[in-house]
Scaffold this motif. Sequence first.
Motif, mmCIF file in Angstrom:
data_model
loop_
_atom_site.group_PDB
_atom_site.id
_atom_site.type_symbol
_atom_site.label_atom_id
_atom_site.label_comp_id
_atom_site.label_asym_id
_atom_site.label_seq_id
_atom_site.Cartn_x
_atom_site.Cartn_y
_atom_site.Cartn_z
ATOM 1 N N LEU A 177 20.647 -13.700 86.151
ATOM 2 C CA LEU A 177 19.662 -12.949 86.920
ATOM 3 C C LEU A 177 19.076 -11.807 86.103
ATOM 4 O O LEU A 177 17.848 -11.631 86.046
ATOM 5 N N PHE A 178 19.924 -11.047 85.431
ATOM 6 C CA PHE A 178 19.426 -9.894 84.688
ATOM 7 C C PHE A 178 18.802 -10.295 83.349
ATOM 8 O O PHE A 178 17.899 -9.608 82.869
ATOM 9 N N ILE A 179 19.272 -11.389 82.761
ATOM 10 C CA ILE A 179 18.603 -11.880 81.553
ATOM 11 C C ILE A 179 17.188 -12.344 81.893
ATOM 12 O O ILE A 179 16.233 -12.074 81.152
ATOM 13 N N PHE A 180 17.045 -13.004 83.019
ATOM 14 C CA PHE A 180 15.708 -13.433 83.457
ATOM 15 C C PHE A 180 14.817 -12.235 83.757
ATOM 16 O O PHE A 180 13.617 -12.253 83.477
ATOM 17 N N PHE A 181 15.391 -11.155 84.296
ATOM 18 C CA PHE A 181 14.621 -9.957 84.644
ATOM 19 C C PHE A 181 14.128 -9.214 83.406
ATOM 20 O O PHE A 181 13.076 -8.564 83.446
ATOM 21 N N THR A 182 14.863 -9.312 82.306
ATOM 22 C CA THR A 182 14.544 -8.512 81.119
ATOM 23 C C THR A 182 13.158 -8.833 80.586
ATOM 24 O O THR A 182 12.793 -9.992 80.408
ATOM 25 N N ASP A 183 12.376 -7.799 80.327
ATOM 26 C CA ASP A 183 10.976 -7.940 79.925
ATOM 27 C C ASP A 183 10.855 -7.921 78.408
ATOM 28 O O ASP A 183 10.866 -6.864 77.796
ATOM 29 N N THR A 184 10.778 -9.067 77.815
ATOM 30 C CA THR A 184 10.515 -9.154 76.382
ATOM 31 C C THR A 184 10.205 -10.599 76.028
ATOM 32 O O THR A 184 10.578 -11.523 76.750
#
Length: 594
Positions: free
Chosen positions: A390-397
């Motif tokens: 979930l948080f890897i998907f959220f990360t903006d890059t």
Amino acid sequence: MTDRRTDRSARERLEALQQNIMTCWYSPFQLARTALDMTVSRLMGARGDFRLLEAIAGPQPPFDYAVLNGAARDELWLDYVADTGDGFNPTYAIASLLARPSLSLGGRETRRGEVLIMGGDQVYPSATRQAYWTRLVEPYAAALPKAELKDVPHLFAIPGNHDWYDGLTSFMRLFGQKRTLGAWKTHQSRSYFALKLPHGFWLLGVDIHLEADIDQPQIEYFCRLARHEMRDGDRVVLCTAEPDWVKGAIYNPDLQSNLAFFEKQLADARPGVEVVARIAGDLHHYRRHESADGRQNITAGGGGAFLHPTHGEPVAEVRSGAGADQRPYTLKASFPSVWESRRLAWRNLLFARYNLGFWPAAAFVYMLSSLTLPRPGPGAVAWVLVVLLLFIFFTDTHRVWYRRLAGSLHASAHLGAALGLTYLGGALLDVDVQNLSCLGSIVGVALFVGVTGAVVGSTLMGVYLLLSLNVARRHGNEAFSALRIEDYKNFLRIHVHPGGLTFYPVGLRKVPRAWKVAEERKPGEPWFVPAGGALEPELIEEPITIPIAPQHRRLGQPATGAALAGACERPPSEPLSRPAAAGAAAAEAGAPDP
């Protein structure tokens, strides 16, 4: 009695409009709604492009503002605004400035635009009929009431991604059927348009759909225009919904390919025409890039949505141009300044305060963590993997290694905090969290972790966004959408005159938070004024002038069909140009033939 009834009605109208607050992008409902809108719009865009229907619905000749009453115009004032229709306070503040007959800016007197261009994302968060009405039409109608002006200004709009969320249905209902927003009158019948301006200037409004995609019928429309209506030496201002020159520099140069292809097609159709300026919104701030020969790329998305930072990923130099002719543009001005933007980012430490709607989501994640993490096993492993993804998907890059590293660290911080709160709750309730067998103990620990996790989880999210933006220069959109800053709004005032075309970048540093019904209001004046003080517009920077082309470059005449028959072949369904009689009638009436 009539005055009292009118005053009461105005107060009730103001109270209703002020309920349209800035969108809370981090509430679970809004997150789900946005994800659904994006998914549906992409499916609709892939299966059915509304612009293809526009192309066969009927012709739309260029709108001629170069003549008035049969004579060539000496000057013309236009306004450009983008990313409107979010919170009432900033939307109405900018609308009321646009409505004023004149604005004094840095000792210079400017006039209200005879034409208003809306540059995309006219409403937030979704393109519903009700949202357009309450968040856009009503504020603009209150700023410049209908039927109170003799010479009403004209209005043109291009859609942004939010306008496309319903397949452009609501957008075309409002902007494509000769309706009004207050006194502003719409004229277009397509989602793109061309305005002929005095002294050899043109303004082209291009619809780039959702993924910077420009359909072939639209390209053919503008190529025919270049071949048969433009002259050698004419200068073009391109309006698009997204600043591809910035997004291409940040994410992927391929994002610029569609606009570059469009410009190449335009240049092939009429080699003597130059694109001298590009204007876009989508990023909710003001930023200007300039080439060595004076061409301009201007981002001006300050019409009413939350503020975007100006200190995110580096864009000191960007590139734009037709095809492979990508020339460098250097950053010249930002509003707010980089220093102010960096300072505003520190407000993310109060993420929990600004985003109460995020509390249920944080509480849910922390409660589930408290029920799984203390007891190692398949359930705990599965939950950890879910949170990590979930948080890897959220990360903006766009860099895979950074996404994995930053996303994993962010997830670990929340999982560690949830586990710590779980043991703290167990200690306070005097229970063994690794062996919860009593329903009361399970509920007690889960509730404790949920309540405290709502605050701790929200605060950790704010710390992550602050560090990501101010240190790693990522997550500009997420960090500032969380803050919902109403201030630092902007629009462009454009003056076409014998010396060229001049941009006046207008900034509003502070947006009022309270309004009142105007006393002794005169026809054509706004219904509401700030409750304390007055609006204080300012020039963001000195006006920027693009001169007309040198005389030796303006000797060519519009080409015949045979002269450039090889480029952008004309389908038989659309005429080459406006009939002479229709053009004369429009000129005599002082308005373009729609």
